[in-house]
Design a protein around this motif. Structure first.
Motif, PDB file in Angstrom:
ATOM      1  N   LEU B  37     -47.476  31.798  27.614  1.00 42.12           N
ATOM      2  CA  LEU B  37     -47.986  32.895  26.791  1.00 42.12           C
ATOM      3  C   LEU B  37     -47.402  32.850  25.389  1.00 42.12           C
ATOM      4  O   LEU B  37     -46.264  32.417  25.198  1.00 42.12           O
ATOM      5  N   SER B  38     -48.178  33.316  24.438  1.00 45.27           N
ATOM      6  CA  SER B  38     -47.696  33.301  23.064  1.00 45.27           C
ATOM      7  C   SER B  38     -46.531  34.268  22.910  1.00 45.27           C
ATOM      8  O   SER B  38     -46.507  35.337  23.516  1.00 45.27           O
ATOM      9  N   THR B  39     -45.562  33.852  22.102  1.00 46.05           N
ATOM     10  CA  THR B  39     -44.394  34.702  21.851  1.00 46.05           C
ATOM     11  C   THR B  39     -44.419  35.237  20.423  1.00 46.05           C
ATOM     12  O   THR B  39     -43.460  35.821  19.964  1.00 46.05           O
ATOM     13  N   LYS B  40     -45.540  34.986  19.729  1.00 49.35           N
ATOM     14  CA  LYS B  40     -45.674  35.480  18.353  1.00 49.35           C
ATOM     15  C   LYS B  40     -46.864  36.427  18.302  1.00 49.35           C
ATOM     16  O   LYS B  40     -47.840  36.258  19.041  1.00 49.35           O
ATOM     17  N   ALA B  41     -46.803  37.402  17.396  1.00 52.01           N
ATOM     18  CA  ALA B  41     -47.888  38.379  17.289  1.00 52.01           C
ATOM     19  C   ALA B  41     -49.029  37.854  16.418  1.00 52.01           C
ATOM     20  O   ALA B  41     -50.182  38.213  16.612  1.00 52.01           O
ATOM     21  N   HIS B  42     -48.708  37.003  15.466  1.00 52.59           N
ATOM     22  CA  HIS B  42     -49.736  36.489  14.562  1.00 52.59           C
ATOM     23  C   HIS B  42     -49.229  35.154  14.023  1.00 52.59           C
ATOM     24  O   HIS B  42     -48.299  35.123  13.222  1.00 52.59           O
ATOM     25  N   ALA B  43     -49.817  34.065  14.473  1.00 53.81           N
ATOM     26  CA  ALA B  43     -49.306  32.757  14.046  1.00 53.81           C
ATOM     27  C   ALA B  43     -50.333  31.668  14.286  1.00 53.81           C
ATOM     28  O   ALA B  43     -51.220  31.796  15.138  1.00 53.81           O
ATOM     29  N   HIS B  80     -68.172  37.984  23.066  1.00 57.45           N
ATOM     30  CA  HIS B  80     -67.310  36.862  23.469  1.00 57.45           C
ATOM     31  C   HIS B  80     -66.389  36.468  22.316  1.00 57.45           C
ATOM     32  O   HIS B  80     -66.518  35.409  21.726  1.00 57.45           O
ATOM     33  N   ASP B  81     -65.437  37.358  22.008  1.00 59.00           N
ATOM     34  CA  ASP B  81     -64.544  37.101  20.877  1.00 59.00           C
ATOM     35  C   ASP B  81     -63.127  36.735  21.333  1.00 59.00           C
ATOM     36  O   ASP B  81     -62.175  36.799  20.580  1.00 59.00           O
ATOM     37  N   GLU B  82     -62.994  36.383  22.619  1.00 55.92           N
ATOM     38  CA  GLU B  82     -61.689  35.953  23.112  1.00 55.92           C
ATOM     39  C   GLU B  82     -61.770  34.501  23.535  1.00 55.92           C
ATOM     40  O   GLU B  82     -62.857  33.963  23.738  1.00 55.92           O
ATOM     41  N   GLU B  83     -60.587  33.891  23.687  1.00 54.60           N
ATOM     42  CA  GLU B  83     -60.561  32.515  24.157  1.00 54.60           C
ATOM     43  C   GLU B  83     -59.800  32.449  25.468  1.00 54.60           C
ATOM     44  O   GLU B  83     -58.805  33.151  25.646  1.00 54.60           O
ATOM     45  N   LEU B  84     -60.270  31.609  26.385  1.00 52.96           N
ATOM     46  CA  LEU B  84     -59.526  31.409  27.630  1.00 52.96           C
ATOM     47  C   LEU B  84     -58.161  30.826  27.280  1.00 52.96           C
ATOM     48  O   LEU B  84     -57.126  31.353  27.685  1.00 52.96           O
ATOM     49  N   PHE B  85     -58.150  29.724  26.532  1.00 45.50           N
ATOM     50  CA  PHE B  85     -56.906  29.147  26.014  1.00 45.50           C
ATOM     51  C   PHE B  85     -56.955  29.205  24.493  1.00 45.50           C
ATOM     52  O   PHE B  85     -57.952  28.803  23.889  1.00 45.50           O
ATOM     53  N   VAL B  86     -55.886  29.699  23.892  1.00 45.73           N
ATOM     54  CA  VAL B  86     -55.865  29.842  22.431  1.00 45.73           C
ATOM     55  C   VAL B  86     -56.140  28.494  21.778  1.00 45.73           C
ATOM     56  O   VAL B  86     -55.576  27.474  22.174  1.00 45.73           O
ATOM     57  N   LYS B  87     -57.021  28.513  20.761  1.00 44.08           N
ATOM     58  CA  LYS B  87     -57.381  27.249  20.125  1.00 44.08           C
ATOM     59  C   LYS B  87     -56.517  27.011  18.887  1.00 44.08           C
ATOM     60  O   LYS B  87     -55.712  26.085  18.868  1.00 44.08           O
ATOM     61  N   ASP B  88     -56.668  27.856  17.875  1.00 42.89           N
ATOM     62  CA  ASP B  88     -55.966  27.607  16.612  1.00 42.89           C
ATOM     63  C   ASP B  88     -54.912  28.656  16.278  1.00 42.89           C
ATOM     64  O   ASP B  88     -53.934  28.368  15.625  1.00 42.89           O
ATOM     65  N   LYS B  89     -55.155  29.872  16.707  1.00 47.42           N
ATOM     66  CA  LYS B  89     -54.391  30.982  16.155  1.00 47.42           C
ATOM     67  C   LYS B  89     -54.106  32.017  17.235  1.00 47.42           C
ATOM     68  O   LYS B  89     -55.021  32.409  17.950  1.00 47.42           O
ATOM     69  N   VAL B  90     -52.840  32.436  17.355  1.00 48.63           N
ATOM     70  CA  VAL B  90     -52.561  33.557  18.263  1.00 48.63           C
ATOM     71  C   VAL B  90     -52.609  34.846  17.448  1.00 48.63           C
ATOM     72  O   VAL B  90     -52.162  34.876  16.301  1.00 48.63           O
ATOM     73  N   THR B  91     -53.165  35.896  18.046  1.00 47.96           N
ATOM     74  CA  THR B  91     -53.274  37.157  17.322  1.00 47.96           C
ATOM     75  C   THR B  91     -52.537  38.291  18.024  1.00 47.96           C
ATOM     76  O   THR B  91     -52.604  39.435  17.603  1.00 47.96           O
ATOM     77  N   GLU B 120     -46.721  28.537  13.333  1.00 48.06           N
ATOM     78  CA  GLU B 120     -46.446  28.804  11.922  1.00 48.06           C
ATOM     79  C   GLU B 120     -46.826  30.262  11.695  1.00 48.06           C
ATOM     80  O   GLU B 120     -47.977  30.656  11.899  1.00 48.06           O
ATOM     81  N   ASP B 121     -45.833  31.059  11.300  1.00 46.39           N
ATOM     82  CA  ASP B 121     -46.060  32.508  11.175  1.00 46.39           C
ATOM     83  C   ASP B 121     -47.159  32.851  10.182  1.00 46.39           C
ATOM     84  O   ASP B 121     -47.276  32.219   9.140  1.00 46.39           O
ATOM     85  N   LEU B 122     -47.942  33.845  10.540  1.00 48.43           N
ATOM     86  CA  LEU B 122     -48.971  34.344   9.627  1.00 48.43           C
ATOM     87  C   LEU B 122     -48.700  35.819   9.345  1.00 48.43           C
ATOM     88  O   LEU B 122     -48.049  36.507  10.140  1.00 48.43           O
TER      89      LEU B 122
END
Lengths: 242, 479
Positions: B37-43, B80-91, B120-122
Motif C-alpha cells: 500500500l502507498s505510504t504517501k498521500a500525494h506522490a 471508473h476513476d480508480e485503478e486496481l494497481f496504481v499506475k503513475d501517481k498515488v493520491t 517523488e513527493d507532489l
C-alpha cells in the motif's frame, strides 16, 4: 474496596500507593521489587525480567486517616486506554484535615506513569480546603507540562484533565472528611454531585411479538427484565403494527 | 405475513456456527494475498521493486500495474476513476500498488513489506474541506444547483437575515467482520468469488472487467456479512478484485481478510461535510428563504460521493418549510482514502445542518427551538424544494405524539431543575426531527427480482439479489 470497582488503571494505583511485588525466576530465585522511581522503564515496560513470574503483590492497607481515589477519563467506558488517569493518596494528621502526606500519580501524561512530588511538597502541612485546589492547580500545570507535539495529542485537554481529576477527588475526599471532622465547612449542595462516578448499566432489551390477530395499538403485556436491579417489572406497551 | 417469526439467522449467529467469508475452510492449494500500500498521500510513483520479496520462501508471485492492461486496470463504483494497481501517481495513503501472493498470511504480509517503492513527493496535500475549498479542489461539473422559488426576493423582504456555518466529521464504519474475500478458479476460465460485500453484483461485474472475461464466467457470492453499514457497498472491491485477479492468474484459490488496521486505513469513512448558509425569516421566526452551500469531502476518487452530496442537498431542509431556496453543492477532492456510503448516505449530515439552522433562528428571535420547529414544519400538501408534494404527511402528529409519549416537557423541567441544583454535573435533553427519502435517487435502481424454485419434495428455494447483513432479510424473505 471502592478502588476495586475499576478493573483498569492498575499501574496508576500501584504508583500512588505503597506496594511490594514478589517475583521469582527459575535461575535466580526470588526477589522483591518496591514501588518508586525506576519501576517503569518505558511505555508498557518495567523492570520485571522475562523469565520472572509474579508470586505475590503486597499492598499496604488504607489507614484510618487515609483516603485513596483513582479516576480515569477514556473515550469508552469499558476496556479502553485512558486519555488521562489519576490516583490520589492522602494521609491526614490523626483526627484532623491537615495533610500529613500526599501522592499524586498520573497516567497518560508521559510514556510511563508519573508522580508529582513538587505538588505534594507544596500542600503537605496545609488544611484540605479550596485553597489547596488553587495551589495544586498551579503546581500541576508546572510539574506536568506537555509539549505541543507530545504523542497522543489533545495537549490542552490532557493538561486540564489532571486538574479536573484532582478536583473530583478533592470533592469526594472533602465529603468523606465532613462525616468524620466536625468543624469543617461543608461542600455546598450544588457541588456534591461533582464527585459522583459513572456506573455502567447492564443493557436491556425486549422483543415484541404479535399475539393472535393483533390490531394496531392493542395493548400487550411485556416483561422487561432489569438485570442490574435484579427485579422484574411489568410494563404496558402498545403493540407495534408490524 | 404478520405472523411472528424468529430471526432465522439468529441461532447460528448466537452459537458461533454461522459461516462468514473467512470461516470457509482453507482449500488445499490456497494462497494468501499481502497488500503493498502507498505510504504517501500525494506522490509520483518512480519505481516498484519486488525482487527481495519474491526471494522469500513461500512467496509465489507479485502483481502490479505491469501485469494488467490500462483498460482493465480502471475500476470504480459508477465512474471508473480508480485503478486496481496504481499506475503513475498515488493520491492517498493506502492505495494499492501491488500484491504479494504467498503460502500464509504472515509470509504474505512480511514479503509485502519488503517491496521497495520509490516516490517523488507532489503538492499540495489536501486533507481538510477548508483547504480543499481554498485550493478549489472540486470534481468537475460542480457546483450543482437546485433553485426553488425566489430566495433573493425573500432576502430583500426579510425582517431578519442571518449567516452561519456548520461542520460535521466522518466516522469509521467499524463492522465486526472486516472486508474479506476468497476467490476460487473453476474449470479453466471461470471464477467463483466469496466476498463480504453488500454489492456482489458489482464485484462480479468489475472482476470480469479486470480479468477481461465475460461477466457470465464469474459468480460472486455473499452468504452473510458481519455488518456493512455502507462500508462494504462499493469499497468491498478493494479486497475482492485483487484476490480475484491473483486467483485467476495463478489458477489457485486466493484469500484475503483485512486486519483491522488495514481496513481502517484503506476503506474510507462517512463523508465529512461543511455547510455555509444565509437564511431569512420573519419577526416571529418563520423562515422565508435560504441560500446554502454544501461541500463534502470525497477523498481521492468519486466513488459514491456525488450521490451522497445529492442526499444532503435534498435533506438539509429536514422536515421544515424553506419556501425559497438556492442550494449549491460541491464534491471536494482530497488526498484521503475515498469516502463512501454510510447509513443515511449524506441525509443525516444535511438534516444536522437543517436542525442547526432552526436553532440559530430560534436564538435570533429569542424563542424556544421547539416553537420554531413547529412554526416551520411542513404540512399536508406542501412541496419540498425538489418538487415532492407531501401527501399523507403525519409529521406534526408524530412530533406531538413523541412529546406526549416521552413526557418531554416534564423531563425538560427536571433537567433544568437538576442543572440549577448541580454545579459540576449537567444533563441535557433535546428533540430532533428527521425526514428521510427511502430508496435510490437513481430511480432504475429501485427494482429487484426474485426466482422461486419449488422442488419435487416440496422444498422451496428462493433466489434474490439481497444481502443479509443483520437487517433480517432472510426472515422477511421467508415471510
Amino acid at each position: 474496596m471502592s478502588i476495586l470497582q475499576f478493573s483498569f488503571n492498575k499501574h496508576i494505583r500501584k504508583v500512588a500507593i505503597n506496594f511490594r511485588l514478589e517475583v521469582e525466576s527459575l535461575d535466580r530465585g526470588r526477589r522483591i521489587l518496591r514501588k518508586g522511581k525506576g519501576f517503569y522503564t518505558g511505555y508498557r515496560k518495567n523492570i520485571i525480567e522475562l523469565d520472572e513470574v509474579l508470586i505475590s503483590i503486597c499492598i499496604q492497607k488504607t489507614g484510618k486517616y487515609q483516603y485513596f481515589e483513582a479516576l480515569k477519563q477514556a473515550k469508552r467506558r469499558d476496556d479502553d486506554i485512558a486519555i488521562v488517569n489519576g490516583a490520589f493518596n492522602v494521609i491526614f494528621e490523626d483526627g484532623t484535615d491537615i495533610i500529613k502526606d500526599i501522592h499524586f500519580a498520573f497516567g497518560g501524561m508521559a510514556p510511563t506513569t508519573v508522580l508529582a512530588p513538587e505538588t505534594s511538597k507544596a500542600v503537605i502541612g496545609k488544611k484540605w480546603n479550596s485553597e489547596i485546589v488553587e495551589i495544586v492547580n498551579q503546581n500541576l500545570l508546572e510539574e506536568l507540562p506537555l509539549s505541543g507535539g507530545a504523542p497522543g495529542g489533545m495537549i490542552l485537554y490532557r493538561r486540564s484533565l489532571t486538574l479536573s481529576l484532582f478536583f473530583k477527588a478533592f470533592l469526594k475526599i472533602s465529603q468523606s472528611l465532613e462525616a468524620t471532622i466536625s468543624d469543617r465547612e461543608p461542600i455546598s449542595n450544588r457541588e456534591t454531585s461533582g464527585a459522583d462516578v459513572f456506573h455502567t448499566l447492564t443493557p436491556k432489551s425486549s422483543q415484541l411479538f404479535e399475539v393472535g390477530s393483533c390490531k394496531p395499538l392493542k395493548m400487550l403485556y411485556i416483561n422487561f427484565i432489569f438485570r442490574n436491579h435484579q427485579k422484574v417489572k411489568r410494563a404496558q406497551i402498545p403493540c407495534a403494527n408490524l | 405475513m404478520r405472523k411472528p417469526l424468529t430471526h432465522s439467522s439468529a441461532f447460528k449467529q448466537a452459537t458461533g456456527e454461522a459461516v462468514y467469508c473467512d470461516d470457509i475452510p482453507r482449500f488445499q492449494n490456497e494462497l494468501y494475498l499481502g497488500m503493498v500500500l502507498s505510504t504517501k498521500a500525494h506522490a509520483k510513483l518512480i519505481s516498484v521493486d519486488a525482487t527481495e520479496a519474491l526471494q522469500q520462501p513461500g512467496v509465489h508471485a507479485f502483481f502490479s500495474k505491469k501485469d494488467i492492461s490500462d483498460d482493465a486496470n480502471h475500476i470504480g463504483a459508477v465512474f471508473h476513476d480508480e485503478e486496481l494497481f496504481v499506475k503513475d501517481k498515488v493520491t492517498c495513503q493506502g492505495q494499492l500498488i501491488g500484491v504479494v501472493i504467498a503460502e500464509s498470511q504472515k509470509t504474505a504480509q512480511r514479503a509485502a513489506r519488503l517491496v521497495k517503492v520509490v516516490y517523488e513527493d507532489l503538492t499540495p496535500i489536501i486533507v481538510t474541506l477548508e483547504y480543499a475549498i481554498e485550493q478549489k479542489s472540486f470534481f468537475p461539473n460542480y457546483p450543482q444547483t437546485i433553485e426553488y422559488g425566489d430566495y433573493k426576493k425573500a432576502f430583500a423582504d426579510a425582517d431578519h437575515l442571518i449567516e452561519g456555518e456548520f461542520r460535521i466529521g466522518g466516522q469509521e464504519h467499524f463492522y465486526l467482520e472486516t472486508n474479506a474475500s476468497v476467490a476460487i478458479p473453476k474449470d479453466n476460465d471461470e471464477l467463483e468469488i466469496f466476498c463480504s460485500s453488500q454489492h456482489p453484483t458489482e464485484i462480479q461485474k468489475l472482476a470480469a472487467s479486470v480479468l477481461e472475461i465475460p461477466v457470465n464466467r464469474v459468480v460472486a457470492r455473499a452468504k452473510r456479512l458481519g455488518g456493512g453499514f455502507g462500508g462494504k457497498e462499493s469499497r468491498g472491491t478493494l479486497v475482492a478484485l485483487p484476490v480475484a485477479f491473483a486467483a485467476y492468474k495463478l489458477g489457485r484459490p486466493v484469500r484475503l481478510m483485512l486486519d483491522r488496521d488495514e481496513d481502517m486505513m484503506i476503506t474510507g469513512t462517512r463523508h465529512p461535510f461543511y455547510f455555509k448558509w444565509k437564511v431569512s425569516f420573519t419577526k416571529i421566526g418563520e423562515i422565508t428563504g435560504i441560500d446554502i452551500e454544501i461541500y463534502n469531502n470525497a477523498g481521492c476518487t468519486m466513488d459514491l460521493s456525488f450521490s451522497v452530496l445529492q442526499r444532503a442537498m435534498f435533506h438539509f431542509q429536514c422536515c421544515y418549510r424553506f419556501p425559497n431556496v438556492r442550494v449549491r453543492g460541491w464534491v471536494c477532492r482530497t488526498n484521503l482514502p475515498s469516502n463512501t456510503a454510510f447509513r443515511g448516505f449524506g441525509g443525516p449530515q444535511g438534516m444536522m445542518a437543517g436542525e442547526n439552522i432552526i436553532r440559530q433562528v430560534a436564538a435570533a428571535v429569542g424563542k424556544d427551538y421547539m416553537d420554531i420547529q413547529r412554526l416551520n414544519m411542513f404540512v399536508e400538501g406542501d412541496s419540498t424544494h425538489y418538487n415532492h408534494k407531501l401527501t399523507d404527511y403525519n409529521m406534526m402528529k408524530c412530533f406531538d405524539g413523541v412529546i406526549k409519549s416521552s413526557d418531554f416537557e416534564n423531563r425538560k423541567l427536571n433537567v433544568q431543575q437538576f442543572n440549577k441544583e448541580n454545579r459540576w454535573r449537567k444533563r441535557g435533553i433535546s428533540l430532533t426531527n428527521t425526514m428521510f427519502g427511502i430508496g435510490f435517487t437513481a430511480l432504475h435502481l429501485n427494482q429487484s427480482g426474485a426466482l422461486v424454485h419449488v422442488y419435487i419434495d416440496g422444498s422451496v428455494l428462493l433466489n434474490h439479489g439481497g444481502v443479509e447483513m443483520g437487517q433480517g432479510l432472510h426472515v422477511t424473505s421467508l415471510k
